[in-house]
Design a protein around this motif. Structure first.
Motif, short mmCIF file in Angstrom:
data_model
loop_
_atom_site.label_atom_id
_atom_site.label_comp_id
_atom_site.label_asym_id
_atom_site.label_seq_id
_atom_site.Cartn_x
_atom_site.Cartn_y
_atom_site.Cartn_z
N TYR A 1 -7.19 -9.65 -12.62
CA TYR A 1 -6.94 -8.95 -10.67
C TYR A 1 -5.66 -7.66 -10.85
N LEU B 1 3.62 -8.97 5.11
CA LEU B 1 3.77 -8.41 3.95
C LEU B 1 2.89 -7.57 3.46
N LEU B 2 1.93 -8.50 3.39
CA LEU B 2 0.72 -8.05 1.99
C LEU B 2 -0.02 -7.32 1.96
N PRO B 3 -0.81 -6.50 1.34
CA PRO B 3 -2.00 -5.62 1.72
C PRO B 3 -2.65 -5.90 1.30
N ASN B 4 -4.05 -5.45 1.68
CA ASN B 4 -5.65 -5.97 1.07
C ASN B 4 -5.41 -6.09 -0.31
N GLY B 5 -5.79 -6.79 -1.20
CA GLY B 5 -5.87 -6.55 -2.40
C GLY B 5 -4.72 -7.65 -3.03
N MET B 6 -3.34 -8.18 -3.07
CA MET B 6 -2.29 -8.30 -2.50
C MET B 6 -3.14 -9.62 -2.11
N ARG C 1 1.02 -12.99 5.39
CA ARG C 1 0.23 -12.17 7.07
C ARG C 1 1.11 -10.83 7.44
N ILE D 1 -6.76 -4.19 -8.05
CA ILE D 1 -5.27 -4.15 -7.35
C ILE D 1 -4.25 -3.57 -8.46
N ASN E 1 0.57 -3.55 -4.70
CA ASN E 1 0.03 -3.70 -5.16
C ASN E 1 -0.66 -3.03 -6.90
N ASP F 1 -0.21 0.60 4.60
CA ASP F 1 0.23 -0.98 4.16
C ASP F 1 1.59 -0.64 3.39
N LEU G 1 -6.23 0.09 -6.64
CA LEU G 1 -5.88 0.14 -4.78
C LEU G 1 -4.50 0.21 -4.99
N ILE H 1 -5.73 -12.14 -3.81
CA ILE H 1 -4.62 -13.45 -4.74
C ILE H 1 -4.30 -13.96 -4.25
N ILE I 1 -12.43 -6.46 -0.31
CA ILE I 1 -11.75 -6.77 -2.06
C ILE I 1 -11.53 -7.76 -2.19
N LYS J 1 4.32 -1.92 6.04
CA LYS J 1 4.31 -3.66 6.45
C LYS J 1 5.07 -3.99 5.17
#
Lengths: 565, 94
Positions: free
Chosen positions: B26, A347-352, A345, B30, B52, B42, B33, A355, A15, B45
C-alpha cells in the motif's frame, strides 16, 4: 443512509480496485495459512490457547471496531462532538481493566471454553441454556446487521447490487472462518486493525488540514449549531439528553461507565473469547490491557473525522446540522451516518481512497467474523455438545464447528435481508443486547463473589433483569417516559442491573445453595490463591508484562485524557 | 513446560509479515501515485496537501519498523528449558 446514491458514489478507479483486491487476497491467504494449524476442536474454537498477548490484545479491540463503532461513532462525533469520547474512555477502558485484573483469572483459570460454560459450572443447566441461546441468537442478528451494513456501503460506494454484495461478503467471511477457525478470525482482526488505522489516520490529518488545524476545528464547531458544549467531554448533556449537569454525569458514570460497559466488556463472549485464546494466564490478563492502549486512541481517528464532517461537508454542516440535531431530516437529505463516507468523498484522492474503502470493508467483515467465530463456539460446545450429541470424538465437533459456521453464515444472510427492511435497526439491536449484557454482568459478579448464591437465583435474576430493561425501553419508546438522547439505554441498563441483584438475593435466601466443593475455581472465596496466580517467569517475565502495572498506566493515561478534553 | 520441546506449527506463520506485506505494498503504490501522478484537482480536494505521498511514506516507515521487529525478535519454537534462561525474555513479543 438515505442520501441519493449518486451523491455518495465514490470516484474509485482501477488503482483503488487493485488495492482493495490485494487486501481481500491477503484475508483469504490468512485463512489458508491458519488452516494448517487446526488439528483439534480446541485449535479451531480457541486457537489451541497459543496466541501471544499482543495479537489477542489487538484482536480484542478490532473485534469491537466493527460497523457500529466506526460508522456509529463518527456519526455521534458529527452530532454531539467530543462528548462521544465517553463511549471509549468511560464506557470501555475501566471495564476492560476490570476484566483483565478481576475476572480473567476465573475465566482462564477454570479452563472453561466459553462464557456460557462458566454459567453452567456456576449455576447449572437453566442459566446455561438461557445464556447460551440468547447469546447465539444475538450473534446471528448482529452478524446479519453487520453484513447488511457492509453490503449497503459497497452498494453506495461502488454501485454493486445489494444482494450480490451481501452474498459475496458472506462467502469471503465464511471461507476464512470455516477454514482457519478462531485463529484466522483473530489474525484477520489484527490485519484489519492496521488497515483501519491506515485508512482513518490520513483522513483525519487531511481533514484537520482542511479546516485549519485543531484550532480551526474548535472555532468552527463552537460557532456552529451545538456550540462550545461539543468541545469538552463533560458533562455531555446533549449526549445523555438530561438537562441537569449532575444527572448527566451520573448517567454517564453509572449507566454507561458501570453497568452498560462492564456488562458488555466482561461478559460478552465475542470479546472474552479473544483473551481465552492466549497462551498463558498472564497473556490472558494482558489481552484487554494491551487492547486498552489503542482503544484510548481510536476516538481521535473516528470521532474527530466525524466532527470535521459536521463543519466542513456541505451536506452536514450549517443548517443541515441544525436540522438533524433538532431531529428533522436535513434539507440536503444526508444523515450523520454518512459523515465518514462524505468526508472521504470530499478529501481523498485515488489511491488513498482505495485504502480507505478497504479499511471500511475490513471493519465490517471483521465484525461479522467475530460474531461467527463466537457463535460457532457457543453453539457447538454449549448447545450441540451439551444437550444434543454428547460424547462424540473430538474430530466430530471440529467438523460440526465448520458446518455450524456455514449454517450461521446462511442464517446471517437471512437476517441481513431482514435488517435491510429497517432504517435504524442497528440502534435497536445495540440497545436490545445491552439489555442482555447488563443483567448478565450482575449475575456474574454476584456469582463470583458470593458463594451462597443459588442456581435458581442465577436464571431468575437473568430473566427478570432483562424484563426490567425491556420495560424501561418500552416506556421510553411509547413516550410514557420522556428520555431524549441516549439516556434511555443508560437507565434501562441500570434498572436491569438493580432488578437482577435484588431478585438474585431474594431468591437465594429462599433456595438451597450448591455444595461448596463444586464451586472451587468459580467463586473467589473458595478458590486457592495459587490457582488465580499467573506465572512471572519465561515469556511472562518483566515489569512490562505485569498486568497490574500496565493497568495502572492505562488508568493514569485515561484520567489525563479526560482532564485535557 | 518440562524438558520436551513443545513444538507447534505456529512458528511457520508470522502474522507480522502479512501485516508488513500489506502496508509495504500500500505504501509503495500510493507513494508512487503521490510523486508521479498527482493532479491539481487532487491537491485542491485535500486543501493543497499531497496525502498520497505523506501517507505512503508513513506506511513505508511503519513497514520498515515492523520488519525490524520481525528481524530482532523472530518467532521461536519454545526451546528445552536449559537453553531458555537468557533467551526467554526476548523469545517472543508478549
Amino acid at each position: 443512509m438515505t442520501v441519493l446514491a449518486q451523491d455518495l458514489r465514490l470516484d474509485a478507479n482501477a488503482i483503488d480496485y487493485v488495492l482493495l483486491a490485494f487486501y481481500f487476497a491477503l484475508v483469504l491467504g490468512i485463512g489458508y495459512l491458519a488452516r494448517k494449524q487446526v488439528s483439534s476442536s480446541l485449535d479451531f474454537f480457541l486457537s489451541g490457547r497459543s496466541l501471544p498477548a499482543w495479537v489477542t490484545g489487538l484482536a480484542f479491540v478490532a473485534a469491537n471496531l466493527g460497523a457500529i463503532e466506526v460508522m456509529g461513532m463518527s456519526a455521534n462525533g458529527a452530532q454531539y462532538g467530543l462528548p462521544t469520547v465517553h463511549y471509549f474512555w468511560v464506557g470501555a477502558i475501566p471495564a476492560m481493566l476490570f476484566l483483565a485484573i478481576v475476572m480473567m483469572p476465573f475465566y482462564y483459570g477454570s479452563k472453561v471454553r466459553s462464557v456460557p460454560e462458566f454459567m453452567l459450572r456456576r449455576f447449572g443447566k437453566p442459566a446455561h441454556l438461557v445464556n447460551g441461546i440468547s447469546f447465539a441468537a444475538a450473534q446471528i442478528l448482529i452478524a446479519g446487521a453487520n453484513l447488511f451494513l457492509l453490503a449497503s456501503v459497497v452498494n453506495l460506494l461502488l454501485g454493486w447490487p445489494l444482494w450480490l454484495s451481501i452474498i459475496l461478503a458472506a462467502v469471503i467471511v465464511l471461507a476464512y472462518t470455516a477454514l482457519g477457525g478462531l485463529s484466522a478470525a483473530i489474525y484477520n482482526e489484527v490485519l484489519q486493525f492496521f488497515v483501519i488505522v491506515a485508512a482513518l489516520l490520513p483522513l483525519t490529518l487531511v481533514g484537520l488540514h482542511e479546516v485549519g488545524g485543531w484550532e480551526g476545528l474548535v472555532d468552527k464547531v463552537a460557532s456552529g449549531p451545538g456550540g462550545e458544549e461539543q468541545l469538552s467531554s463533560w458533562p455531555g448533556n446533549q449526549l445523555t439528553g438530561f438537562g441537569d449537569n449532575f444527572l448527566s454525569v451520573l448517567g454517564l458514570v453509572f449507566g454507561l461507565g458501570f453497568v452498560l460497559s462492564f456488562g458488555y466488556w466482561t461478559t460478552n463472549f465475542v470479546e472474552v473469547q479473544r483473551a481465552m485464546a492466549s497462551k498463558s494466564m498472564s497473556a490472558a490478563q494482558r489481552t484487554p490491557i494491551i487492547g486498552a492502549f489503542p482503544k484510548m486512541l481510536v476516538p481521535f481517528i473516528v470521532i474527530i473525522p466525524g466532527m470535521i464532517a459536521g463543519v466542513s461537508v456541505t451536506e452536514l454542516s450549517g443548517e443541515n446540522k441544525a436540522a438533524l440535531m433538532a431531529g428533522e431530516p436535513a434539507p440536503s437529505g444526508a444523515t450523520f451516518n454518512d459523515a465518514l463516507l462524505l468526508l472521504m468523498r470530499d478529501l481523498l484522492p485515488n489511491g488513498m481512497l482505495g485504502i480507505a474503502i478497504a479499511g471500511l470493508l475490513a471493519s465490517f467483515m471483521a465484525g461479522m467474523a467475530a460474531n461467527l467465530s463466537a457463535f460457532n463456539t457457543v453453539f457447538t460446545y454449549d448447545i450441540w455438545q451439551s444437550y444434543i450429541k454428547k460424547d462424540k470424538p473430538d474430530g466430530y465437533y471440529l467438523r460440526a464447528g465448520r458446518v455450524v459456521t456455514a449454517c450461521a453464515t446462511i442464517l446471517a444472510i437471512g437476517t441481513a435481508f431482514i435488517a435491510s427492511t429497517y432504517s435504524n435497526l442497528m440502534d435497536y439491536l445495540q440497545q436490545l443486547f445491552s439489555f442482555f449484557n447488563a443483567p448478565l454482568f450482575a449475575t456474574f459478579i454476584l456469582g463470583m463473589f458470593w458463594k451462597r448464591m443459588t442456581a435458581t437465583a442465577g436464571w431468575t435474576g437473568l430473566v427478570t433483569g432483562t424484563g426490567a430493561a425491556i420495560g424501561v425501553f418500552l416506556l421510553a419508546e411509547t413516550g410514557v417516559w420522556d428520555l431524549p438522547g441516549q439516556g434511555a439505554s443508560f437507565i434501562g441498563a441500570g434498572a436491569a442491573f438493580v432488578v437482577d441483584i435484588v431478585v438474585s438475593v431474594v431468591v437465594t435466601m429462599m433456595t438451597k445453595p450448591k455444595p461448596e466443593a463444586q464451586l472451587v475455581g468459580l467463586v473467589y472465596s473458595l478458590t486457592p490463591k495459587e490457582k488465580l496466580r499467573r506465572s512471572t517467569v519465561g515469556e511472562d517475565a518483566g515489569w512490562y508484562r505485569n498486568p497490574g502495572l500496565l493497568a495502572g498506566i492505562v488508568l493514569v493515561l485515561t484520567i489525563v485524557l479526560n482532564i485535557f478534553f | 513446560m518440562g524438558s520436551d520441546t513443545r513444538k507447534r506449527t505456529t512458528g511457520a506463520f508470522d502474522v507480522r509479515l502479512v501485516i508488513a506485506l500489506l502496508t509495504g505494498v500500500y505504501g509503495a503504490v500510493i507513494t508512487v501515485l503521490g510523486i508521479g501522478f498527482v493532479s491539481d484537482e487532487d491537491l485542491a480536494k485535500a486543501g493543497g496537501m499531497n496525502i498520497n505521498l505523506i501517507a505512503g511514506i508513513g506506511m513505508l516507515v511503519f513497514t520498515a519498523l515492523f520488519l525490524l521487529w520481525v528481524k530482532l525478535r523472530p518467532l521461536t519454537v519454545p526451546a528445552p528449558e536449559d537453553e531458555e534462561d537468557d533467551e526467554s525474555a526476548s523469545a517472543e513479543q508478549g
